[in-house]
Design an enzyme around this catalytic site. Structure first.
Site, PDB file in Angstrom:
ATOM      1  N   LYS A  83       0.852  -1.194   0.000  1.00 18.00           N
ATOM      2  CA  LYS A  83       0.000   0.000   0.000  1.00 18.00           C
ATOM      3  C   LYS A  83       0.884   1.239   0.000  1.00 18.00           C
ATOM      4  O   LYS A  83       1.880   1.292   0.747  1.00 18.00           O
ATOM      5  CB  LYS A  83      -0.923  -0.033   1.232  1.00 18.00           C
ATOM      6  N   SER A 158      -9.887   1.567   2.403  1.00 21.22           N
ATOM      7  CA  SER A 158      -8.996   2.358   1.587  1.00 21.22           C
ATOM      8  C   SER A 158      -7.901   1.559   0.878  1.00 21.22           C
ATOM      9  O   SER A 158      -7.303   2.067  -0.070  1.00 21.22           O
ATOM     10  CB  SER A 158      -8.327   3.432   2.445  1.00 21.22           C
ATOM     11  N   SER A 182     -10.107  -0.807   6.596  1.00 19.79           N
ATOM     12  CA  SER A 182      -9.478  -0.636   5.282  1.00 19.79           C
ATOM     13  C   SER A 182      -8.739  -1.841   4.728  1.00 19.79           C
ATOM     14  O   SER A 182      -8.342  -1.816   3.564  1.00 19.79           O
ATOM     15  CB  SER A 182      -8.514   0.538   5.308  1.00 19.79           C
TER      16      SER A 182
END
Ligand code: GLN
Length: 494
Positions: A83, A158, A182
């Site tokens: 990420k 996310s 997330s």
């Protein structure tokens, strides 16, 4: 090679074993992953940055170990996505924000370093909602990620890029961060296995902070075993993060074969009644409870009436901490800076206004308001009391049960744009995941079915006691084996 499957379709365990048996080289694995990214990422946009040089260098190190006859580390040659809110030297760490779009990492995040030390190949940095604010990855300044199951739909967020990269088989595993859901929510929406560890289980050093009392790094994978291997590699005390805990890390792989005989599973019934929970989701989760019972688990019902207030508490505490963490992006020390500022205040204000997207600005304003004198007790103080009540409610539930079962997300993947203009509807996506962050508890999302009307994946969340990730892996592995779902998205199957 195995018939019908390419190298990119292999799980982490399969990759490592094939490299060890010299059926494939790490270089070939890296090239297959990069080719898959090349083929599919124009449609999916899982990656902000692909780093072929780093992946090929890491592969060369593994191939040299193989040639020298050395013992291979547990994730040798496994392609991984990271990420883009975790630092990795040799890449930019943008947080999918304009304010950091040119920021070059100057050090490497501990969890990422541990993944690489375990032999993984860093394929690239994955898209996210700006600073991890969101549930759809539509809040990225660089454009949304699309769901490999249906390109008109979101992958969740996310960590949507990390989830989509694994679902589309561009990488075998990835790292995400989870502050309110997330990792788990995009895991559910993309049909992947997704883990939020106990707060303190994994170091947060090198993760760009959103809400420091809630943030935790964890893995995405296509199998429970792969997810367990990644957590094994990244877990444990880190002297660089004082909130990481010096608690022994269980052997997660051993838990996978333990079965669920005698495991006490609490189905959280009042959570199934929450308005907005789709009937198909409810049925799939109830079906998972029946499957666990048939496998020998002692399944009972439990209510968590305080947990539904988690959402309100989280949208005070999360933004409050975020507004303070984001103060460091001032145009002077980091990131975007306007060129023609009149004075320092003008420089701060305009650099921030230009650099932050609308959701980041909304969170900063919400948090600043909640913390301001005169409102602090009414909002922040009240939210912290709610948090305490939720912690106690879970503690009581875990006296009766070893794991708790809920949906991960109230709905399957929604259409791009469907909730983008309604922040409250978007915030509701996290009603099941947020309570675990508030209580610091671990949770896994595991696929439990495909929605009969849309064909999209449905995930169930299994929560466990603090530092008892082994219990949730036990239950998730048993479900995975019993359900034997075919979780290949159409984009990959074609
Ligand atoms: N969707 C939640 C939010 O918008 C959770 C995000 C996260 O876990 N980073 O805050």
């Amino acid at each position: 090679m195995m018939s019908g499957r390419t190298i990119a379709d292999m799980t982490a365990v399969e990759v490592r074993d094939a490299i060890e048996r010299k059926e494939v080289s790490a270089r070939e694995v890296a090239e297959a992953a990069l080719a898959r990214v090349e083929e599919l990422d124009a449609h999916v946009h899982a990656f902000n940055q692909v780093c072929p040089d780093l992946a090929l260098q890491a592969a060369a190190r593994i191939d040299a170990m193989v040639a020298a006859g050395e013992a291979l580390p547990p994730l040798a040659g496994v392609p991984a996505g990271i990420k883009d809110n975790m630092n990795l030297v040799g890449t930019r760490t943008t947080c999918s924000s304009r304010i950091l779009q040119d920021y070059e990492s100057v050090y490497t995040c501990t969890a990422v370093q541990r993944l690489l030390d375990a032999g993984a190949l860093p394929v690239g940095k994955c898209n996210l909602d700006e600073f991890a604010f969101g549930s759809s990855t539509e809040n990225s300044a660089f454009g949304p990620t699309r769901n490999p199951w249906d390109l008109e739909r979101v992958p969740g967020g996310s960590s949507g890029g990390s989830a989509a990269a694994v679902a589309a088989r561009m990488v075998a595993v990835s790292l995400g961060s989870d502050t309110g859901g997330s990792i788990r929510q995009p895991g559910a929406l993309t049909g992947t296995v997704a883990v939020k560890p106990t707060y303190g289980r994994v170091s947060r050093y090198g993760l760009v902070a959103f809400a420091s009392s809630l943030d935790q790094i964890g893995p995405f994978a296509r199998t429970v075993e792969d997810a367990a291997l990644v957590l094994q590699a990244i877990a444990g005390k880190d002297p660089l993060d004082a909130t990481s805990v010096d608690e022994p890390v269980d052997d997660y792989r051993a838990a996978l074969d333990a079965g669920v005989e005698g495991l006490r599973v609490g189905l959280v019934t009042d959570m199934l009644d929450i308005e907005g929970c789709a009937a198909e989701v409810r049925e799939a989760v109830e079906g998972a409870a029946r499957t666990l019972a048939a496998l020998g688990a002692e399944v009972g019902e439990v209510a968590l009436p305080m947990s539904r207030h988690g959402l309100s508490a989280y949208y005070i505490i999360g933004p409050a901490e975020a507004s303070s963490n984001l103060a460091r992006f001032d145009g002077i020390r980091y990131g975007h800076r306007v060129k023609d500022a009149e004075d320092v205040l003008d420089l701060y204000m305009r650099s921030r206004a230009e650099g932050f997207g609308p959701e980041s600005i909304r969170r900063i304003m919400l948090g600043t308001y909640a913390l301001s004198a005169g409102y602090y007790e009414a909002y922040y103080g009240q939210a912290q009391k709610t948090r305490t009540l939720i912690i106690r409610e879970f503690a009581e539930a875990f006296e009766r049960f070893d794991v708790l079962l809920t949906p991960t997300s109230p709905t399957v993947a929604f259409k791009l744009g469907e909730k983008a203009s309604d922040p409250l509807a978007m915030y509701l996506s996290d009603v099941y995941t947020i309570p675990l962050n508030l209580a610091g508890l671990p949770g896994i999302s595991v696929p439990v079915g495909l929605c009969p009307s849309t064909g999209l994946p449905i995930g169930a969340q299994i929560a466990a006691r603090h530092f008892d990730e082994a219990a949730m892996f036990r239950a998730a592995a048993a479900l995975e084996r019993a359900l034997a779902l075919d979780m290949v998205p159409p984009l990959v199957r074609k």
